[in-house]
Motif scaffolding. Structure first.
Motif, PDB file in Angstrom:
ATOM      1  N   GLY A  59     -56.784-110.656 -68.796  1.00 21.12           N
ATOM      2  CA  GLY A  59     -55.427-110.266 -69.153  1.00 21.12           C
ATOM      3  C   GLY A  59     -55.341-109.186 -70.215  1.00 21.12           C
ATOM      4  N   GLU A  60     -56.507-108.660 -70.648  1.00 22.65           N
ATOM      5  CA  GLU A  60     -56.507-107.545 -71.602  1.00 22.65           C
ATOM      6  C   GLU A  60     -57.092-106.312 -70.927  1.00 22.65           C
ATOM      7  N   TYR A  61     -56.630-105.158 -71.345  1.00 23.38           N
ATOM      8  CA  TYR A  61     -57.155-103.924 -70.772  1.00 23.38           C
ATOM      9  C   TYR A  61     -58.633-103.771 -71.127  1.00 23.38           C
ATOM     10  N   ASP A  62     -59.430-103.346 -70.128  1.00 23.71           N
ATOM     11  CA  ASP A  62     -60.858-103.192 -70.379  1.00 23.71           C
ATOM     12  C   ASP A  62     -61.314-101.735 -70.303  1.00 23.71           C
ATOM     13  N   GLY A  63     -60.396-100.811 -70.013  1.00 22.34           N
ATOM     14  CA  GLY A  63     -60.731 -99.384 -70.053  1.00 22.34           C
ATOM     15  C   GLY A  63     -61.639 -98.913 -68.924  1.00 22.34           C
ATOM     16  N   ARG A  64     -61.726 -99.693 -67.814  1.00 19.57           N
ATOM     17  CA  ARG A  64     -62.606 -99.267 -66.717  1.00 19.57           C
ATOM     18  C   ARG A  64     -61.915 -98.320 -65.736  1.00 19.57           C
ATOM     19  N   TRP A  65     -60.797 -98.747 -65.181  1.00 21.33           N
ATOM     20  CA  TRP A  65     -60.130 -97.967 -64.140  1.00 21.33           C
ATOM     21  C   TRP A  65     -58.631 -98.009 -64.338  1.00 21.33           C
ATOM     22  N   ILE A  66     -57.961 -97.052 -63.684  1.00 20.48           N
ATOM     23  CA  ILE A  66     -56.508 -97.145 -63.609  1.00 20.48           C
ATOM     24  C   ILE A  66     -56.086 -96.877 -62.165  1.00 20.48           C
ATOM     25  N   TYR A  67     -55.135 -97.656 -61.694  1.00 20.72           N
ATOM     26  CA  TYR A  67     -54.607 -97.536 -60.337  1.00 20.72           C
ATOM     27  C   TYR A  67     -53.179 -97.034 -60.446  1.00 20.72           C
ATOM     28  N   ILE A  68     -52.732 -96.333 -59.405  1.00 19.68           N
ATOM     29  CA  ILE A  68     -51.329 -95.907 -59.407  1.00 19.68           C
ATOM     30  C   ILE A  68     -50.845 -95.810 -57.973  1.00 19.68           C
ATOM     31  N   ASN A  69     -49.581 -96.184 -57.768  1.00 19.19           N
ATOM     32  CA  ASN A  69     -49.079 -96.148 -56.391  1.00 19.19           C
ATOM     33  C   ASN A  69     -48.376 -94.836 -56.096  1.00 19.19           C
ATOM     34  N   ASP A  70     -48.359 -94.492 -54.819  1.00 21.93           N
ATOM     35  CA  ASP A  70     -47.597 -93.362 -54.306  1.00 21.93           C
ATOM     36  C   ASP A  70     -46.360 -93.960 -53.653  1.00 21.93           C
ATOM     37  N   ARG A  71     -45.267 -93.876 -54.366  1.00 24.96           N
ATOM     38  CA  ARG A  71     -43.986 -94.406 -53.875  1.00 24.96           C
ATOM     39  C   ARG A  71     -43.635 -93.801 -52.510  1.00 24.96           C
ATOM     40  N   ALA A  72     -43.983 -92.522 -52.345  1.00 22.87           N
ATOM     41  CA  ALA A  72     -43.575 -91.803 -51.141  1.00 22.87           C
ATOM     42  C   ALA A  72     -44.271 -92.318 -49.885  1.00 22.87           C
ATOM     43  N   ASN A  73     -45.593 -92.474 -49.957  1.00 23.85           N
ATOM     44  CA  ASN A  73     -46.353 -92.744 -48.733  1.00 23.85           C
ATOM     45  C   ASN A  73     -47.037 -94.107 -48.717  1.00 23.85           C
ATOM     46  N   GLY A  74     -46.763 -94.947 -49.666  1.00 22.57           N
ATOM     47  CA  GLY A  74     -47.379 -96.276 -49.654  1.00 22.57           C
ATOM     48  C   GLY A  74     -48.884 -96.239 -49.870  1.00 22.57           C
ATOM     49  N   ARG A  75     -49.346 -95.348 -50.736  1.00 27.38           N
ATOM     50  CA  ARG A  75     -50.788 -95.265 -51.011  1.00 27.38           C
ATOM     51  C   ARG A  75     -51.081 -95.750 -52.431  1.00 27.38           C
ATOM     52  N   ILE A  76     -52.357 -96.041 -52.682  1.00 28.00           N
ATOM     53  CA  ILE A  76     -52.804 -96.347 -54.049  1.00 28.00           C
ATOM     54  C   ILE A  76     -53.991 -95.448 -54.364  1.00 28.00           C
ATOM     55  N   ALA A  77     -54.026 -94.943 -55.594  1.00 31.04           N
ATOM     56  CA  ALA A  77     -55.174 -94.153 -56.043  1.00 31.04           C
ATOM     57  C   ALA A  77     -55.892 -94.895 -57.155  1.00 31.04           C
ATOM     58  N   MET A  78     -57.204 -94.662 -57.233  1.00 31.72           N
ATOM     59  CA  MET A  78     -58.000 -95.232 -58.318  1.00 31.72           C
ATOM     60  C   MET A  78     -58.596 -94.088 -59.131  1.00 31.72           C
ATOM     61  N   VAL A  79     -58.396 -94.128 -60.433  1.00 29.69           N
ATOM     62  CA  VAL A  79     -58.979 -93.153 -61.344  1.00 29.69           C
ATOM     63  C   VAL A  79     -60.037 -93.876 -62.173  1.00 29.69           C
ATOM     64  N   ASP A  80     -61.226 -93.282 -62.224  1.00 27.96           N
ATOM     65  CA  ASP A  80     -62.342 -93.846 -62.984  1.00 27.96           C
ATOM     66  C   ASP A  80     -62.211 -93.356 -64.425  1.00 27.96           C
ATOM     67  N   LEU A  81     -62.106 -94.260 -65.376  1.00 30.54           N
ATOM     68  CA  LEU A  81     -61.908 -93.835 -66.763  1.00 30.54           C
ATOM     69  C   LEU A  81     -63.214 -93.440 -67.449  1.00 30.54           C
ATOM     70  N   ARG A  82     -64.326 -93.440 -66.698  1.00 28.28           N
ATOM     71  CA  ARG A  82     -65.549 -92.864 -67.262  1.00 28.28           C
ATOM     72  C   ARG A  82     -65.447 -91.354 -67.305  1.00 28.28           C
ATOM     73  N   ASP A  83     -64.709 -90.768 -66.357  1.00 32.79           N
ATOM     74  CA  ASP A  83     -64.556 -89.307 -66.377  1.00 32.79           C
ATOM     75  C   ASP A  83     -63.122 -88.840 -66.111  1.00 32.79           C
ATOM     76  N   PHE A  84     -62.177 -89.793 -66.060  1.00 34.09           N
ATOM     77  CA  PHE A  84     -60.758 -89.461 -65.854  1.00 34.09           C
ATOM     78  C   PHE A  84     -60.548 -88.679 -64.560  1.00 34.09           C
ATOM     79  N   LYS A  85     -61.274 -89.073 -63.508  1.00 38.77           N
ATOM     80  CA  LYS A  85     -61.095 -88.381 -62.234  1.00 38.77           C
ATOM     81  C   LYS A  85     -60.729 -89.367 -61.137  1.00 38.77           C
ATOM     82  N   THR A  86     -59.952 -88.881 -60.190  1.00 40.67           N
ATOM     83  CA  THR A  86     -59.521 -89.704 -59.068  1.00 40.67           C
ATOM     84  C   THR A  86     -60.683 -89.889 -58.107  1.00 40.67           C
TER      85      THR A  86
END
Ligand code: RUQ
Ligand code: CUA
Length: 675
Positions: A155-182
């Motif tokens: 239940g606490e942030y661990d700084g590994r990844w961040i996910y975000i949804n695409d409201r438009a097309n029903g997609r999810i992206a994963m960004v790796d927080l080791r290099d801040f890239k999708t």
């Protein structure tokens, strides 16, 4: 860092707060300037600039001195709306640190301009089984990022990844927080659009997303939306399984739960006592679908008739068991628990929620669910303990028309607080208070929760209201979604900014307002225009939790985060021709490409493996062949591959796009395409 106005004016406690006073004299001089109590140089400058005492205090509370980046205690990860990106900002400075390229091509980071690492990610995000794209406009060139979700452990942030949804097309992206890239864009089957999520479960087992507008279950029968809405349209709650090593979503281990064709809105994950559950708000239980030209009411009227809509209570741990027992159907490559099965197995319950609800937000202890009803001046606070008891005792008001048991409203409500007009989203601090945005009032209301935070008279009370400017959507408190919020600051994401900034054209920037939560009353500290997109939601994380790499180990492919087999060591260069394929292994360093001349024949397939052999942080190089629309960014240690057909003849300039050294302009070369 909390300085009272008095302390600041007296110059006390400043050293202790880590601020350097230097030459500036606070209270050292008896003369005051104008109607300010500030004296000396500070008073003079403040008066000249028309600043009041409290303005100066706010400036000192938010200023990050040159060379002291660590003074930003938190980072914000803000959605960029239909710019399709994520914005990274510091708190309290509110400075923009980075735009992470996600769903939309972004030239600075070479995202979507030829490099395998981003092209593959973007291409993979447009291929859902059962999905459809227009043949004449086949490329999804943008997304609408709404709700970022940082990965969690306990239940606490661990700084590994961040996910975000695409409201438009029903997609999810994963960004790796080791290099801040999708690293992954996943087009979720059976979702045309999305809203409910993203959220991660408390140990990041799953990332959740549900439909916004429901999905037509048979693509070949579009008109049946009008004639048979109730039967042909369905919502889907999706649990995408996360690989704990790579952070990637894995379709084979994921599942969906079929839902009635209401409009599923915001959602949140249970935590601690409610771990294993998910909550999704809905509106339009009227199942209106517009058609004002055809004599039906417009959607906004049709969807606002009912006094209550339905919060969906999903027991996803139980759903895992139902899947294990094989009680699912495969639909477009996804394991789906049908609505009737979900009801029969006890996976899905409803509880009524007043008047077109929007946000549902779970409190840090996991027991309270705060719901803002857009057309109701109250925040309705459900108790998870009460919900659980009602489920166990089958305390139903009725079955809804799809057979879903509806729990009794009164049995599930822990408290209601009248907060103001247009309540939307709730965030929490470390003291048992909730903060809810009021869209219509353009304000933030602070209210108290019940046990164990407050009891008796003190519980469920409005304690403070602060005006914001204007039309606030989401809020974010520091780590305010976790089991241990930090309090300290709140950011209001305001949709309008009339009069707050110089006019910069007919489209004005949105306005992030930073609010101090350390005092008894909320205090507005700063305004920040957002010049890129319309941020919807933000999550904030303590800066120290991010452990990003500064350089890649030599020859790393960001897609795999492993050594690329085609990486070359310092100084290596090679070109091979096989038939009509020309393959080059190129070293990239200050200040040359090796090789810097490529000889190819028109029609050849050209493959270039680029390795930036730099070991110095920030020593990023670009590789562009402009007339071929190729633009790659190579961070230190990075290896990328570009592949294209040399279909235009001529001498084409290649150059490095980053100003990397004194001889950056010399970092160029030629691709010679002969017939
Ligand atoms: S919501 S419009 Cu986050 Cu208030 Cu999407
Ligand atoms: Cu490398 Cu400029």
């Amino acid at each position: 860092m909390s300085i009272t106005r008095r302390e600041l004016l007296q110059g006390a406690a400043i050293g202790g707060a880590g601020l350097v006073v230097g030459k500036v004299a606070f209270g050292g001089d008896a003369t005051t300037t104008g109607d300010t109590a500030l004296s000396g140089d500070v008073g003079k400058i403040a008066a000249e600039r028309g600043l009041l005492d409290e303005d100066v205090i706010h400036a000192v509370k938010t200023f990050v001195a040159p060379g002291k980046p660590s003074m930003d205690s938190h980072l914000l990860f803000a959605s960029g709306g239909h710019s399709g990106q994520i914005l990274v900002m510091g708190v309290p400075s509110m400075k923009l640190m980075k735009v992470i390229a996600v769903f939309t091509p972004e030239p600075w980071q070479g995202h979507g301009y030829g490099a395998d690492s981003s092209d593959l990610v973007m291409a993979a995000g447009t291929s859902a089984e059962g999905g459809a794209v227009s043949a004449s406009r086949p490329k999804l060139g943008w997304g609408d990022t709404h709700h970022p979700a940082l990965s969690e452990t306990g239940g606490e942030y661990d700084g590994r990844w961040i996910y975000i949804n695409d409201r438009a097309n029903g997609r999810i992206a994963m960004v790796d927080l080791r290099d801040f890239k999708t690293k992954q864009i996943f087009d979720v089957p059976n979702l045309e659009t999305s809203h409910g999520g993203c959220f991660v479960t408390q140990n990041s087992d799953y990332v959740h997303i549900s439909t916004m507008q429901p999905t037509l279950t048979d693509r070949s029968k579009a008109e049946s939306l009008i004639t048979d809405y109730k039967n042909v349209m369905r919502g889907y709650s999706t649990f995408m399984a996360i690989n704990q090593t790579t952070g990637r979503m894995e379709q084979e281990r994921s599942f969906q739960i079929e839902l009635p064709p209401y409009t599923q809105d915001l959602a949140d994950s249970g935590k601690l006592v409610s771990d294993g559950y998910a909550f999704i708000n809905s509106f339009n239980t009227e199942m209106a679908f517009g058609g004002n030209m055809e004599g039906r009411p417009p959607m906004e009227v049709g969807a606002s008739k009912n006094d209550f809509d339905m919060m969906h209570i999903i027991n996803w741990k139980l759903a895992e068991q139902v899947i294990k027992d094989g009680k699912f159907e495969m639909i477009n490559g996804m394991r789906v628990i049908r609505l009737d099965v979900a009801v029969a197995e006890g996976v899905l319950h409803f509880v009524p929620e007043p008047k077109s609800p929007h946000g549902v937000d779970v409190s840090p202890d996991g027991n309270y669910l705060c719901v803002g009803g857009k057309l109701d001046p109250h925040v309705t606070i459900f108790g998870f303990d009460k919900i659980l008891a009602a489920i166990e005792s089958k305390d139903y008001e009725k079955l809804d028309e799809f057979g879903v048991p509806v729990l009794k409203f009164d049995s599930c409500v822990a408290g209601r607080v009248e907060v103001g007009l247009g309540p939307l989203h709730t965030q929490y601090d470390d003291k048992g208070y909730g903060y809810i945005s009021l869209f219509l009032d353009s304000a933030v209301a602070k209210f108290s929760l019940g046990e164990p935070y407050f009891s008796g008279e003190e519980a469920f009370k409005l304690v403070d209201t602060l005006k914001v400017n204007y039309n606030v959507g989401h809020l974010v408190a520091m780590e305010g979604d976790t089991v241990k919020p930090d309090g300290k600051y709140l950011v209001a994401l305001n949709k309008w900014s009339i009069d707050r900034f110089p006019v910069v054209g007919t489209l004005k920037p949105q306005n992030f307002q930073l609010i101090d939560l350390t005092g008894e009353k909320m205090e507005l500290l700063s305004d920040t225009p957002i010049g890129i997109g319309e941020p919807h939601y933000v999550q904030s994380i303590r800066t120290e939790r991010i452990k990003s790499w500064e350089v890649y180990p030599a020859g790393t492919n960001p897609l795999t985060m492993e050594l690329d087999p085609n990486a070359v060591a310092d100084g290596g260069q090679r070109v091979e021709r096989t038939g009509t394929t020309v393959e080059a292994w190129m070293t990239v360093m200050r200040s040359q490409f090796m090789p810097d001349t490529l000889h190819v024949t028109k029609g050849d397939k050209v493959i270039v493996h680029l390795t930036n052999v730099e070991e110095t942080p920030d020593a990023t190089h670009g590789f562009a062949i402009p007339r071929y629309n190729i633009n790659v960014s190579l961070d230190p240690g990075e290896c990328a591959t570009v592949e294209f057909i040399a279909d235009a003849e001529g001498a084409f300039a290649m150059y490095c796009t980053e100003f990397c050294s004194a001889l950056h302009l010399e970092m160029q070369g030629w691709m010679l395409v002969s017939v």
